[in-house]
Design a protein around this motif. Structure first.
Motif, PDB file in Angstrom:
ATOM      1  N   ARG A 247     -63.140 -52.226  38.229  1.00 38.00           N
ATOM      2  CA  ARG A 247     -63.577 -51.675  39.519  1.00 38.00           C
ATOM      3  C   ARG A 247     -63.751 -50.156  39.431  1.00 38.00           C
ATOM      4  O   ARG A 247     -64.711 -49.594  39.980  1.00 38.00           O
ATOM      5  CB  ARG A 247     -62.570 -52.032  40.612  1.00 38.00           C
ATOM      6  CG  ARG A 247     -62.999 -51.590  42.009  1.00 38.00           C
ATOM      7  CD  ARG A 247     -62.033 -52.057  43.071  1.00 38.00           C
ATOM      8  NE  ARG A 247     -60.736 -51.430  42.969  1.00 38.00           N
ATOM      9  CZ  ARG A 247     -59.646 -52.023  42.498  1.00 38.00           C
ATOM     10  NH1 ARG A 247     -59.692 -53.282  42.081  1.00 38.00           N
ATOM     11  NH2 ARG A 247     -58.496 -51.381  42.458  1.00 38.00           N
ATOM     12  N   ILE A 248     -62.831 -49.488  38.742  1.00 33.73           N
ATOM     13  CA  ILE A 248     -62.936 -48.043  38.573  1.00 33.73           C
ATOM     14  C   ILE A 248     -64.228 -47.683  37.850  1.00 33.73           C
ATOM     15  O   ILE A 248     -64.938 -46.741  38.233  1.00 33.73           O
ATOM     16  CB  ILE A 248     -61.709 -47.509  37.801  1.00 33.73           C
ATOM     17  CG1 ILE A 248     -60.483 -47.491  38.720  1.00 33.73           C
ATOM     18  CG2 ILE A 248     -61.978 -46.107  37.248  1.00 33.73           C
ATOM     19  CD1 ILE A 248     -59.194 -47.108  38.016  1.00 33.73           C
ATOM     20  N   VAL A 249     -64.571 -48.436  36.806  1.00 30.50           N
ATOM     21  CA  VAL A 249     -65.793 -48.154  36.058  1.00 30.50           C
ATOM     22  C   VAL A 249     -67.024 -48.327  36.945  1.00 30.50           C
ATOM     23  O   VAL A 249     -67.948 -47.500  36.918  1.00 30.50           O
ATOM     24  CB  VAL A 249     -65.886 -49.058  34.812  1.00 30.50           C
ATOM     25  CG1 VAL A 249     -67.291 -49.007  34.214  1.00 30.50           C
ATOM     26  CG2 VAL A 249     -64.867 -48.624  33.772  1.00 30.50           C
TER      27      VAL A 249
ATOM     28  N   ILE B 102     -65.435 -50.515  28.510  1.00 34.10           N
ATOM     29  CA  ILE B 102     -66.036 -51.239  29.626  1.00 34.10           C
ATOM     30  C   ILE B 102     -67.438 -50.695  29.917  1.00 34.10           C
ATOM     31  O   ILE B 102     -68.386 -51.453  30.163  1.00 34.10           O
ATOM     32  CB  ILE B 102     -65.151 -51.139  30.881  1.00 34.10           C
ATOM     33  CG1 ILE B 102     -63.794 -51.821  30.632  1.00 34.10           C
ATOM     34  CG2 ILE B 102     -65.836 -51.790  32.087  1.00 34.10           C
ATOM     35  CD1 ILE B 102     -62.783 -51.594  31.739  1.00 34.10           C
ATOM     36  N   ILE B 103     -67.580 -49.370  29.865  1.00 28.20           N
ATOM     37  CA  ILE B 103     -68.896 -48.763  30.089  1.00 28.20           C
ATOM     38  C   ILE B 103     -69.873 -49.210  29.000  1.00 28.20           C
ATOM     39  O   ILE B 103     -71.034 -49.540  29.273  1.00 28.20           O
ATOM     40  CB  ILE B 103     -68.792 -47.229  30.121  1.00 28.20           C
ATOM     41  CG1 ILE B 103     -68.032 -46.769  31.378  1.00 28.20           C
ATOM     42  CG2 ILE B 103     -70.182 -46.588  30.093  1.00 28.20           C
ATOM     43  CD1 ILE B 103     -67.805 -45.278  31.453  1.00 28.20           C
ATOM     44  N   ALA B 104     -69.408 -49.236  27.749  1.00 32.62           N
ATOM     45  CA  ALA B 104     -70.269 -49.655  26.644  1.00 32.62           C
ATOM     46  C   ALA B 104     -70.709 -51.099  26.814  1.00 32.62           C
ATOM     47  O   ALA B 104     -71.871 -51.450  26.559  1.00 32.62           O
ATOM     48  CB  ALA B 104     -69.542 -49.469  25.315  1.00 32.62           C
TER      49      ALA B 104
ATOM     50  N   VAL C 221     -57.268 -42.658  38.195  1.00 36.30           N
ATOM     51  CA  VAL C 221     -55.884 -43.028  37.887  1.00 36.30           C
ATOM     52  C   VAL C 221     -55.686 -44.518  38.115  1.00 36.30           C
ATOM     53  O   VAL C 221     -56.316 -45.113  38.997  1.00 36.30           O
ATOM     54  CB  VAL C 221     -54.873 -42.228  38.739  1.00 36.30           C
ATOM     55  CG1 VAL C 221     -54.979 -40.742  38.439  1.00 36.30           C
ATOM     56  CG2 VAL C 221     -55.060 -42.498  40.217  1.00 36.30           C
ATOM     57  N   LEU C 222     -54.828 -45.109  37.311  1.00 39.59           N
ATOM     58  CA  LEU C 222     -54.517 -46.518  37.502  1.00 39.59           C
ATOM     59  C   LEU C 222     -53.653 -46.715  38.744  1.00 39.59           C
ATOM     60  O   LEU C 222     -53.869 -47.628  39.537  1.00 39.59           O
ATOM     61  CB  LEU C 222     -53.790 -47.067  36.267  1.00 39.59           C
ATOM     62  CG  LEU C 222     -53.438 -48.556  36.311  1.00 39.59           C
ATOM     63  CD1 LEU C 222     -54.702 -49.409  36.366  1.00 39.59           C
ATOM     64  CD2 LEU C 222     -52.591 -48.930  35.099  1.00 39.59           C
ATOM     65  N   ILE C 223     -52.651 -45.821  38.926  1.00 40.45           N
ATOM     66  CA  ILE C 223     -51.723 -45.920  40.043  1.00 40.45           C
ATOM     67  C   ILE C 223     -51.635 -44.583  40.764  1.00 40.45           C
ATOM     68  O   ILE C 223     -51.473 -43.538  40.142  1.00 40.45           O
ATOM     69  CB  ILE C 223     -50.301 -46.290  39.554  1.00 40.45           C
ATOM     70  CG1 ILE C 223     -50.329 -47.595  38.756  1.00 40.45           C
ATOM     71  CG2 ILE C 223     -49.338 -46.415  40.746  1.00 40.45           C
ATOM     72  CD1 ILE C 223     -50.730 -48.810  39.550  1.00 40.45           C
TER      73      ILE C 223
ATOM     74  N   ALA D 289     -57.209 -38.323  43.883  1.00 42.64           N
ATOM     75  CA  ALA D 289     -57.997 -39.029  42.879  1.00 42.64           C
ATOM     76  C   ALA D 289     -59.314 -39.507  43.480  1.00 42.64           C
ATOM     77  O   ALA D 289     -59.379 -39.905  44.644  1.00 42.64           O
ATOM     78  CB  ALA D 289     -57.217 -40.220  42.336  1.00 42.64           C
ATOM     79  N   ASP D 290     -60.366 -39.461  42.669  1.00 41.52           N
ATOM     80  CA  ASP D 290     -61.664 -39.978  43.092  1.00 41.52           C
ATOM     81  C   ASP D 290     -61.735 -41.495  42.907  1.00 41.52           C
ATOM     82  O   ASP D 290     -62.428 -42.180  43.665  1.00 41.52           O
ATOM     83  CB  ASP D 290     -62.774 -39.317  42.272  1.00 41.52           C
ATOM     84  CG  ASP D 290     -62.819 -37.818  42.453  1.00 41.52           C
ATOM     85  OD1 ASP D 290     -63.429 -37.361  43.436  1.00 41.52           O
ATOM     86  OD2 ASP D 290     -62.230 -37.098  41.619  1.00 41.52           O
TER      87      ASP D 290
END
Length: 222
Positions: free
Chosen positions: A23-25, A57-59, A136-138, A149-150
């Motif tokens: 989801r972050i990616v 994940i982006i790759a 950030v994860l958390i 955090a964005d």
């Protein structure tokens, strides 16, 4: 659930972590209109491993290998002159220019914000990015500086008397990549019935000011 014996109850599983990173990616790609001029820099130690995961994940999604670097912020900490602990220096490796780049700074846990402040100071010494974003994860709250955090995997309400650590397979070599809690008292709200797994946990700590307000690196275990 958490038992009266003090054993932790698990909170985030390895698949939960992976979904959070996925989801972050997606959010990173959307907010930056793709990967053009994008770079990812992880903060030692957990942030470095997470940055590599984000790169992969982006790759897989975009077919592009974005540049990835690692950043040690030890010498930029604001408590360096007052700490009685001998600094343990890590490796900073940013093998590309930061000038004009969109830099995604990655860490495992966001707490007071002091580690992130130090990381931004360190980044500026390497160049002048077009912008810096934080993933950030958390996010456990309790900010002491005006930093947010964005991109956040999970927001975690916590107490100042608790510590959060993240265990990742890249560090432990035991396939441990999940989350758990250990409350300070039986009345703690962290009593969700989660299937057993392993990962980061909240551990009872002394309320002494000697560790309160320290940067994330003092309470992160990866």
């Amino acid at each position: 659930p958490t038992t009266t014996s003090g054993w932790p109850s698990w909170f985030m599983s390895a698949p939960d972590m992976q979904r959070s990173l996925d989801r972050i990616v997606l959010q990173i790609l959307e907010q930056n209109n793709g990967v053009e001029n994008l770079a990812v820099v992880g903060i030692h130690t957990g942030g470095v491993y997470l940055a590599e995961r984000i790169k992969k994940i982006i790759a897989d999604r975009e077919g592009v290998n974005v540049p990835v670097g690692s950043l040690d912020i030890t010498l930029y900490r604001d408590d360096l002159s007052t700490s009685h602990r001998k600094p343990r220096l890590g490796k900073t490796d940013i093998p590309f220019s930061l000038d004009g780049r969109k830099v995604v700074l990655v860490d495992d846990v966001l707490f007071t914000g002091r580690t992130i402040r130090a990381a931004m100071d360190a980044l500026i010494d390497f160049g002048r990015p077009k912008l810096i974003q934080l993933a950030v994860l958390i996010d456990r709250g309790h900010r002491e500086l005006p930093i947010r955090a964005d991109f956040v995997g999970k927001n975690l309400p916590s107490s100042l008397w608790q510590a959060v650590s993240v265990n990742l397979t890249e560090k432990s070599g035991k396939g441990l990549a999940a989350s758990r809690f250990r409350p300070v008292a039986e009345s703690s709200s962290f009593t969700r019935p989660i299937p057993p797994s392993v990962g980061w946990r909240v551990i009872s700590r002394s309320p002494a000011r000697s560790w309160l307000g320290r940067s994330e690196t003092l309470r992160s275990r990866v």
